[in-house]
Design a protein around this motif. Structure first.
Motif, PDB file in Angstrom:
ATOM      1  N   ASP A 364      41.906  39.122  38.814  1.00 10.52           N
ATOM      2  CA  ASP A 364      42.236  40.630  38.625  1.00 10.52           C
ATOM      3  C   ASP A 364      43.499  40.896  38.306  1.00 10.52           C
ATOM      4  N   THR A 365      43.870  42.079  37.823  1.00 10.28           N
ATOM      5  CA  THR A 365      45.415  42.564  37.622  1.00 10.28           C
ATOM      6  C   THR A 365      45.430  43.966  38.240  1.00 10.28           C
ATOM      7  N   LEU A 366      44.605  44.783  37.599  1.00 14.59           N
ATOM      8  CA  LEU A 366      44.708  45.899  38.300  1.00 14.59           C
ATOM      9  C   LEU A 366      44.340  46.239  39.724  1.00 14.59           C
ATOM     10  N   ARG A 367      43.251  45.348  40.307  1.00 14.80           N
ATOM     11  CA  ARG A 367      42.874  45.628  41.453  1.00 14.80           C
ATOM     12  C   ARG A 367      43.784  44.989  42.535  1.00 14.80           C
ATOM     13  N   HIS A 368      44.595  44.051  42.079  1.00 16.13           N
ATOM     14  CA  HIS A 368      45.749  43.271  42.754  1.00 16.13           C
ATOM     15  C   HIS A 368      46.845  44.407  42.991  1.00 16.13           C
ATOM     16  N   GLU A 369      46.837  45.345  42.226  1.00 20.30           N
ATOM     17  CA  GLU A 369      47.965  46.558  42.495  1.00 20.30           C
ATOM     18  C   GLU A 369      47.555  47.533  43.659  1.00 20.30           C
ATOM     19  N   ILE A 370      46.456  47.380  44.091  1.00 22.73           N
ATOM     20  CA  ILE A 370      45.762  48.142  45.220  1.00 22.73           C
ATOM     21  C   ILE A 370      45.864  47.061  46.516  1.00 22.73           C
ATOM     22  N   ARG A 371      46.653  47.404  47.119  1.00 22.99           N
ATOM     23  CA  ARG A 371      46.883  46.098  48.469  1.00 22.99           C
ATOM     24  C   ARG A 371      46.098  46.424  49.497  1.00 22.99           C
ATOM     25  N   PHE A 372      45.079  47.101  49.500  1.00 16.06           N
ATOM     26  CA  PHE A 372      44.170  47.271  50.810  1.00 16.06           C
ATOM     27  C   PHE A 372      43.215  46.333  50.576  1.00 16.06           C
ATOM     28  N   ALA A 373      43.100  45.587  51.607  1.00 17.30           N
ATOM     29  CA  ALA A 373      42.028  44.320  51.586  1.00 17.30           C
ATOM     30  C   ALA A 373      41.837  43.643  50.763  1.00 17.30           C
ATOM     31  N   ALA A 374      43.103  43.346  49.994  1.00 15.58           N
ATOM     32  CA  ALA A 374      42.970  42.518  48.636  1.00 15.58           C
ATOM     33  C   ALA A 374      43.088  41.143  49.180  1.00 15.58           C
ATOM     34  N   PHE A 375      42.492  40.269  48.155  1.00 15.75           N
ATOM     35  CA  PHE A 375      42.745  38.965  47.855  1.00 15.75           C
ATOM     36  C   PHE A 375      41.584  38.231  49.064  1.00 15.75           C
ATOM     37  N   VAL A 376      40.720  38.864  49.734  1.00 20.26           N
ATOM     38  CA  VAL A 376      39.765  38.243  50.836  1.00 20.26           C
ATOM     39  C   VAL A 376      38.974  37.637  50.029  1.00 20.26           C
ATOM     40  N   THR A 377      38.330  38.519  48.965  1.00 23.29           N
ATOM     41  CA  THR A 377      37.212  37.692  48.360  1.00 23.29           C
ATOM     42  C   THR A 377      37.555  36.821  46.830  1.00 23.29           C
ATOM     43  N   ASP A 378      38.894  37.011  46.804  1.00 19.75           N
ATOM     44  CA  ASP A 378      39.361  35.877  45.811  1.00 19.75           C
ATOM     45  C   ASP A 378      39.127  34.218  46.274  1.00 19.75           C
ATOM     46  N   ARG A 379      38.561  34.180  47.433  1.00 13.99           N
ATOM     47  CA  ARG A 379      38.516  32.883  47.797  1.00 13.99           C
ATOM     48  C   ARG A 379      37.486  32.252  47.184  1.00 13.99           C
ATOM     49  N   ASP A 380      37.290  30.978  46.944  1.00 12.62           N
ATOM     50  CA  ASP A 380      36.237  30.186  46.185  1.00 12.62           C
ATOM     51  C   ASP A 380      34.943  30.543  46.912  1.00 12.62           C
ATOM     52  N   GLY A 381      33.812  30.541  46.313  1.00  8.25           N
ATOM     53  CA  GLY A 381      32.475  30.662  46.841  1.00  8.25           C
ATOM     54  C   GLY A 381      32.030  32.133  46.904  1.00  8.25           C
ATOM     55  N   PHE A 382      32.974  33.225  46.845  1.00  2.13           N
ATOM     56  CA  PHE A 382      32.566  34.743  47.033  1.00  2.13           C
ATOM     57  C   PHE A 382      32.173  34.816  45.461  1.00  2.13           C
ATOM     58  N   TRP A 383      31.069  35.717  45.424  1.00  2.00           N
ATOM     59  CA  TRP A 383      30.315  36.069  44.122  1.00  2.00           C
ATOM     60  C   TRP A 383      31.484  36.880  43.295  1.00  2.00           C
ATOM     61  N   ASP A 384      30.973  36.908  41.834  1.00  2.00           N
ATOM     62  CA  ASP A 384      31.611  37.706  40.946  1.00  2.00           C
ATOM     63  C   ASP A 384      31.006  39.162  41.202  1.00  2.00           C
ATOM     64  N   ARG A 385      31.617  40.240  40.810  1.00  2.00           N
ATOM     65  CA  ARG A 385      30.972  41.667  40.847  1.00  2.00           C
ATOM     66  C   ARG A 385      29.585  41.672  40.083  1.00  2.00           C
ATOM     67  N   GLU A 386      29.450  41.171  39.167  1.00  2.00           N
ATOM     68  CA  GLU A 386      28.230  41.117  38.444  1.00  2.00           C
ATOM     69  C   GLU A 386      27.031  40.421  39.192  1.00  2.00           C
ATOM     70  N   ALA A 387      27.296  39.465  40.078  1.00  2.00           N
ATOM     71  CA  ALA A 387      25.965  38.853  40.709  1.00  2.00           C
ATOM     72  C   ALA A 387      25.786  39.697  41.864  1.00  2.00           C
ATOM     73  N   LEU A 388      27.023  40.235  42.540  1.00  2.00           N
ATOM     74  CA  LEU A 388      26.682  41.290  43.479  1.00  2.00           C
ATOM     75  C   LEU A 388      25.737  42.475  42.831  1.00  2.00           C
ATOM     76  N   VAL A 389      25.856  43.162  41.999  1.00  2.00           N
ATOM     77  CA  VAL A 389      25.256  44.099  41.235  1.00  2.00           C
ATOM     78  C   VAL A 389      23.545  43.555  41.053  1.00  2.00           C
ATOM     79  N   ASP A 390      23.482  42.476  40.514  1.00  2.00           N
ATOM     80  CA  ASP A 390      22.203  41.831  40.467  1.00  2.00           C
ATOM     81  C   ASP A 390      21.474  41.592  41.727  1.00  2.00           C
ATOM     82  N   ARG A 391      22.155  41.233  42.528  1.00  2.00           N
ATOM     83  CA  ARG A 391      21.553  40.823  43.944  1.00  2.00           C
ATOM     84  C   ARG A 391      21.177  42.161  44.539  1.00  2.00           C
ATOM     85  N   TYR A 392      21.883  43.198  44.472  1.00  3.07           N
ATOM     86  CA  TYR A 392      21.469  44.585  45.115  1.00  3.07           C
ATOM     87  C   TYR A 392      20.295  45.118  44.312  1.00  3.07           C
ATOM     88  N   ALA A 393      20.279  45.193  43.134  1.00  2.00           N
ATOM     89  CA  ALA A 393      19.246  45.666  42.217  1.00  2.00           C
ATOM     90  C   ALA A 393      17.947  45.014  42.558  1.00  2.00           C
TER      91      ALA A 393
END
Length: 466
Positions: A364-393
């Motif tokens: 992510d480039t733009l997201r990392h310009e927003i320093r709030f709660a940044a990088f926590v979910t960059d870690r290995d194992g956290f899902w990509d956003r598309e997977a989150l959407v699929d799970r919620y749906a």
């Protein structure tokens, strides 16, 4: 370091720009009490990270040694759950600036200095009248961070409570409604949803200078920084990703009327009111002309108007994200969802949009310009956003056809808040801030506007990964 035989006051972290966002929005909001309440404050993290508990000591498996006799009542199956909670409590108190006392107890009944905004001499008798504390010492510490509602940890022996009150100083008349937050917590308790249990509400401002609520203390971890997630395994990060979506689906399945929240908001016209409110706030907050914001607001007006009326609604948290959840100190599960001050009845996809905007991934480039709660979910194992959407749906069974509108609106809202912080900083009204914060807020505003326009261009969730 804690020295045996004395008190050590562990230093709480100073308020940062993320916490400032909460106060900026609260100061700008002033609507009738029965209007949507998500304008009151933009929730951002108020807690420091809590370290992982240490590993348990390995048992001696030498077959030549006789089995050790266990003392009655100390079987591990009974001790470990209590030990886990005790460790979590101690780690949480340390992370939030509380004093850890390992020496001799205070003299019976000795008063402990009140933290700013909490008059223990007045509040403790009020708590005792309701059976929430007994005789003897009561300690309190302000949970670090946060310029919105103020949160305190109150302890007496092995009893821990949390008190929340409005910010110190000037507050808009309808903002920071402690009674409203108590109401939604009560509804969540009736519905069996994972949130701190409300214990008492004080509407008598003479007790502590402002109304306040008391709720249970839930021990656990707040993953508000990359360092806080240091002990999270790859497998646990994946499990927690699914858990966050399942928890959100559970919230949106709560029957508002059945839990006493049927008149908690006005779901009809929710998105349109949001666009209008934040467009107005931009005019009040902007420090420069930004054509991208104007273009995004125009697109939102058109797209929101095209959404069919009568869309499904639910209880909306208003600031649902990883660092507003208490995670079990051992298992990757959500123990409780915090910070309900922005909750209302509205479009549930706004909660999904909020966590997607705050989510971050490597690259992510733009997201990392927003320093709030940044990088926590960059870690290995956290899902990509598309997977989150699929799970919620899947978990919610909801139609997510206008999720792009909600994501763009969430980005628009956050962009306005970043610009508000920049304006306060340039005017010298943001305590403890220098011009570097103003520059950082400008970059964040620009990034959020670009993310919103990418959504408008039809890039979908991938727009957040730019």
């Amino acid at each position: 370091m804690v020295e045996l035989g004395g008190d050590v006051d562990l230093q709480a972290r100073g308020a940062d720009a993320e916490a400032a966002a909460r106060r900026v929005e609260a100061d700008a909001a002033d609507e009738p009490a029965d209007a949507d309440r998500e304008q009151d404050v933009e929730g951002v993290g108020e807690r420091d990270a809590i370290a992982e508990p240490g590993h348990e000591a390995a048992q001696d498996d030498d077959p030549t040694q006789a089995p050790r006799q266990r003392r009655k009542g100390l079987h591990p199956s009974r001790c470990l759950p209590r030990l886990r909670d005790l460790v979590a409590v101690l780690l949480d108190r340390q992370a939030h600036g509380a004093s850890l006392r390992l020496g001799p107890p205070h003299e019976y009944g000795r008063s402990v200095t009140s933290p700013e905004g909490l008059d223990l001499d007045a509040v403790v008798p009020w708590l005792r009248e309701r059976g929430l504390v007994g005789d003897g010492d009561v300690e309190a510490s302000r949970l670090a961070g946060g310029l919105s509602n103020v949160t305190y940890l109150v302890t007496q022996g092995d009893t821990s409570l949390v008190i929340r009150r409005p910010p110190l100083g000037h507050v808009m008349p309808t903002a920071h409604d402690m009674g409203r937050e108590f109401t939604v917590l009560s509804g969540m308790a009736r519905g069996g949803f994972r949130a701190p249990k409300p214990l008492a509400f004080c509407d008598d401002e003479s007790v502590n200078g402002a109304r306040f609520l008391v709720m249970e203390y839930v021990p656990g971890r707040i993953l508000s920084s990359d360092a806080a997630a240091e002990g999270l395994s790859v497998e646990d990060a994946g499990v927690l990703s699914a858990e966050l979506m399942d928890t959100l689906a559970e919230l949106h399945a709560v029957d508002a009327a059945a839990v006493g929240l049927g008149d908690f908001g006005k779901p009809e016209g929710f998105l349109a009111r949001q666009v209008g409110r934040w467009r107005q706030q931009w005019e009040l907050s902007k420090t420069r002309d930004l054509p991208e914001i104007e273009s995004l607001a125009t697109w939102l007006d058109e797209r929101v108007a095209a959404i069919p009326t009568g869309a499904p609604w639910s209880v909306v948290h208003g600031d649902y994200r990883l660092d507003n959840c208490i995670v079990d100190p051992v298992d990757p599960r959500v123990r409780a969802v915090l910070d309900w001050e922005m909750s209302t009845l509205g479009d549930p996809l706004m909660d999904l949009a909020t966590i997607l905007v705050y989510w971050s991934r490597p690259g992510d480039t733009l997201r990392h310009e927003i320093r709030f709660a940044a990088f926590v979910t960059d870690r290995d194992g956290f899902w990509d956003r598309e997977a989150l959407v699929d799970r919620y749906a899947t978990a919610s069974g909801r139609d997510i056809g206008h999720l792009d509108v909600c994501i763009a609106l969430s980005g628009f809202k956050l962009a306005v808040i970043m610009e508000s912080i920049r304006k306060r900083t340039l005017a010298g009204q943001q305590l403890g801030a220098d011009m570097s914060l103003a520059d950082g807020m400008a970059r964040a505003t620009d990034a959020l506007a670009q993310m919103g326009l990418a959504m408008a261009d039809g890039e979908g969730v991938a727009a957040l990964s730019r």
